[in-house]
Design a protein around this motif. Structure first.
Motif, PDB file in Angstrom:
ATOM      1  N   TYR A 136       0.441  -1.351   0.239  1.00  0.00           N
ATOM      2  CA  TYR A 136      -0.426   0.110  -0.002  1.00  0.00           C
ATOM      3  C   TYR A 136       0.383   1.171  -0.380  1.00  0.00           C
ATOM      4  CZ  TYR A 136      -3.500  -3.611   0.931  1.00  0.00           C
ATOM      5  OH  TYR A 136      -4.195  -4.708   0.776  1.00  0.00           O
ATOM      6  N   GLU A 137       1.769   0.863   0.233  1.00  0.00           N
ATOM      7  CA  GLU A 137       2.835   2.630   0.354  1.00  0.00           C
ATOM      8  C   GLU A 137       2.892   2.924  -0.447  1.00  0.00           C
ATOM      9  OE1 GLU A 137       5.661   5.243   2.462  1.00  0.00           O
ATOM     10  OE2 GLU A 137       3.746   4.039   2.832  1.00  0.00           O
ATOM     11  N   LYS A 138       4.088   1.793  -1.949  1.00  0.00           N
ATOM     12  CA  LYS A 138       4.253   1.527  -2.998  1.00  0.00           C
ATOM     13  C   LYS A 138       3.199   2.161  -4.072  1.00  0.00           C
ATOM     14  CE  LYS A 138       7.078  -0.547  -6.248  1.00  0.00           C
ATOM     15  NZ  LYS A 138       5.537  -0.172  -7.361  1.00  0.00           N
ATOM     16  N   VAL A 139       1.472   1.382  -3.377  1.00  0.00           N
ATOM     17  CA  VAL A 139       0.438   2.095  -4.350  1.00  0.00           C
ATOM     18  C   VAL A 139       0.385   3.507  -4.023  1.00  0.00           C
ATOM     19  CG1 VAL A 139      -1.890   2.240  -4.490  1.00  0.00           C
ATOM     20  CG2 VAL A 139      -0.912  -0.429  -4.497  1.00  0.00           C
ATOM     21  N   LEU A 140       0.163   4.477  -3.213  1.00  0.00           N
ATOM     22  CA  LEU A 140       0.180   5.524  -2.832  1.00  0.00           C
ATOM     23  C   LEU A 140       1.104   6.168  -3.017  1.00  0.00           C
ATOM     24  CD1 LEU A 140      -0.712   5.256   0.471  1.00  0.00           C
ATOM     25  CD2 LEU A 140      -2.164   6.038  -0.803  1.00  0.00           C
ATOM     26  N   LYS A 141       2.363   6.118  -3.174  1.00  0.00           N
ATOM     27  CA  LYS A 141       3.143   6.876  -4.004  1.00  0.00           C
ATOM     28  C   LYS A 141       3.499   6.836  -5.581  1.00  0.00           C
ATOM     29  CE  LYS A 141       7.894   7.307  -4.076  1.00  0.00           C
ATOM     30  NZ  LYS A 141       9.751   6.387  -3.443  1.00  0.00           N
ATOM     31  N   ASP A 142       3.010   5.817  -5.746  1.00  0.00           N
ATOM     32  CA  ASP A 142       3.108   5.409  -7.853  1.00  0.00           C
ATOM     33  C   ASP A 142       1.728   5.469  -8.292  1.00  0.00           C
ATOM     34  OD1 ASP A 142       4.967   3.568  -7.272  1.00  0.00           O
ATOM     35  OD2 ASP A 142       4.037   2.238  -8.311  1.00  0.00           O
ATOM     36  N   HIS A 143       0.735   6.027  -7.514  1.00  0.00           N
ATOM     37  CA  HIS A 143      -0.919   6.913  -7.957  1.00  0.00           C
ATOM     38  C   HIS A 143      -0.642   7.439  -7.848  1.00  0.00           C
ATOM     39  CE1 HIS A 143      -4.926   6.346  -9.187  1.00  0.00           C
ATOM     40  NE2 HIS A 143      -4.901   6.824  -7.601  1.00  0.00           N
ATOM     41  N   GLY A 144       0.283   8.539  -6.779  1.00  0.00           N
ATOM     42  CA  GLY A 144      -0.240   9.556  -6.325  1.00  0.00           C
ATOM     43  C   GLY A 144      -0.819  10.614  -6.432  1.00  0.00           C
ATOM     44  N   GLN A 145      -1.974   9.691  -5.440  1.00  0.00           N
ATOM     45  CA  GLN A 145      -3.346  10.192  -5.322  1.00  0.00           C
ATOM     46  C   GLN A 145      -3.613  10.317  -3.900  1.00  0.00           C
ATOM     47  OE1 GLN A 145      -5.535  11.930  -7.668  1.00  0.00           O
ATOM     48  NE2 GLN A 145      -4.246  11.033  -9.601  1.00  0.00           N
ATOM     49  N   GLU A 146      -4.993  10.703  -3.643  1.00  0.00           N
ATOM     50  CA  GLU A 146      -4.857  11.091  -1.963  1.00  0.00           C
ATOM     51  C   GLU A 146      -6.058  10.020  -1.594  1.00  0.00           C
ATOM     52  OE1 GLU A 146      -7.454  14.118  -0.908  1.00  0.00           O
ATOM     53  OE2 GLU A 146      -6.135  15.374  -0.783  1.00  0.00           O
ATOM     54  N   PHE A 147      -5.996   8.754  -2.449  1.00  0.00           N
ATOM     55  CA  PHE A 147      -6.525   7.521  -1.660  1.00  0.00           C
ATOM     56  C   PHE A 147      -5.922   6.275  -2.883  1.00  0.00           C
ATOM     57  CE2 PHE A 147     -10.019  10.881  -1.939  1.00  0.00           C
ATOM     58  CZ  PHE A 147     -10.554  11.450  -0.706  1.00  0.00           C
ATOM     59  N   LEU A 148      -6.953   5.131  -2.772  1.00  0.00           N
ATOM     60  CA  LEU A 148      -5.801   3.785  -3.300  1.00  0.00           C
ATOM     61  C   LEU A 148      -6.114   3.801  -4.515  1.00  0.00           C
ATOM     62  CD1 LEU A 148      -6.178   1.468  -0.593  1.00  0.00           C
ATOM     63  CD2 LEU A 148      -3.521   2.098  -1.349  1.00  0.00           C
ATOM     64  N   GLY A 150      -8.142   5.377  -8.801  1.00  0.00           N
ATOM     65  CA  GLY A 150      -8.758   6.816  -9.063  1.00  0.00           C
ATOM     66  C   GLY A 150      -8.474   7.525  -8.204  1.00  0.00           C
ATOM     67  N   SER A 151      -9.545   8.697  -8.241  1.00  0.00           N
ATOM     68  CA  SER A 151      -9.091   9.841  -7.612  1.00  0.00           C
ATOM     69  C   SER A 151     -10.287  10.433  -6.028  1.00  0.00           C
ATOM     70  CB  SER A 151      -9.496  10.952  -8.318  1.00  0.00           C
ATOM     71  OG  SER A 151     -10.446  10.941  -9.071  1.00  0.00           O
ATOM     72  N   ARG A 152     -11.364   9.053  -6.126  1.00  0.00           N
ATOM     73  CA  ARG A 152     -12.142   9.896  -4.917  1.00  0.00           C
ATOM     74  C   ARG A 152     -12.441   8.462  -4.044  1.00  0.00           C
ATOM     75  NH1 ARG A 152     -17.951   8.562  -8.462  1.00  0.00           N
ATOM     76  NH2 ARG A 152     -17.261   6.495  -8.408  1.00  0.00           N
ATOM     77  N   PHE A 153     -12.199   9.298  -2.403  1.00  0.00           N
ATOM     78  CA  PHE A 153     -12.758   7.913  -1.818  1.00  0.00           C
ATOM     79  C   PHE A 153     -13.082   6.693  -2.405  1.00  0.00           C
ATOM     80  CE2 PHE A 153     -15.108   7.287   2.566  1.00  0.00           C
ATOM     81  CZ  PHE A 153     -13.658   6.733   2.776  1.00  0.00           C
TER      82      PHE A 153
END
Length: 222
Positions: A136-148, A150-153
């Motif tokens: 999840y650390e890598k997902v968040l870093k690579d995705h570059g968004q606030e959420f896991l 897309g761009s929404r919760f």
């Protein structure tokens, strides 16, 4: 049934807690009927309400839903927490399955013999730190968004947040080497519906204690 969803379970976390979390995050109020005795559980069985003779069971929109995954998927889809397309839904499913595996290990810990708990606690901490949280650390870093996703919760965010809180009960500084997850935790905890569920007096349940464990074993003959 119309009105608020009604949850049938014992007065503790177990598999129902993720359902409580998802409803709360969606801003949906719900009612609960707690199983306090073996007789209550047997009545649900006799009434045919439990399709596979198991709880959780949730009455929602005229259905008596069982199987945790089916209930969670329905809630996520109904309240727009399941992504915008099939690709996002697949990602959400993958991330949820990973956090479910970790949460299952933590959930079972209080029900294990004392001599096994220390060993299994160490395994939980090791798995969280080396198998699950790095993903999840890598997902968040690579995705570059606030959420896991897309761009929404989404459901994936709710589930990961719950898993983080559970892991921190096992080891308070478990996120010390995961800056993305630390920031993620801060963001999610400030979403109004999540923040409300974190407050004292909400329907969020505490960790299982000896009294609850004894009651659960009596209700389910385990």
């Amino acid at each position: 049934m119309t009105g608020k969803p009604k949850l049938y379970y014992f007065d503790g976390r177990g598999k129902m807690e993720s359902i409580r979390w998802l409803l709360a995050a969606a801003g949906i109020e719900f009612e609960e009927e707690f199983l306090e005795t073996r007789e209550q559980y047997e009545k649900l069985l006799q009434d045919g309400a439990l399709l596979f003779q198991q709880v959780p069971m949730v009455e929602i929109n005229g259905m008596k839903m069982v199987q945790t995954r089916a209930i969670l998927s329905y809630i996520a889809a109904k309240y727009n927490l399941y992504g915008k397309d099939l690709k996002e839904r697949a990602l959400i499913d993958m991330y949820v399955e990973g956090t479910t595996d970790l949460m299952g290990m933590i959930m079972q810990l209080p029900f294990q013999p004392p001599e096994a708990q220390e060993k299994n606690l160490a395994l939980i901490i090791e798995r969280a730190a080396t198998r699950y949280f790095p993903v999840y650390e890598k997902v968040l870093k690579d995705h570059g968004q606030e959420f896991l996703v897309g761009s929404r919760f989404s459901w994936a965010d709710v589930h990961l947040f719950e898993a983080i809180l559970m892991a921190e009960e096992c080891k308070p500084d478990i996120l010390s080497s995961f800056p993305q997850l630390q920031a993620f935790k801060g963001r999610i905890s400030n979403i109004p519906t999540v923040k409300k569920f974190l407050q004292p007096g909400s329907q969020r349940k505490p960790p299982a204690d000896d009294k609850l464990i004894a009651k659960v074993k009596k209700i389910f003959n385990i």
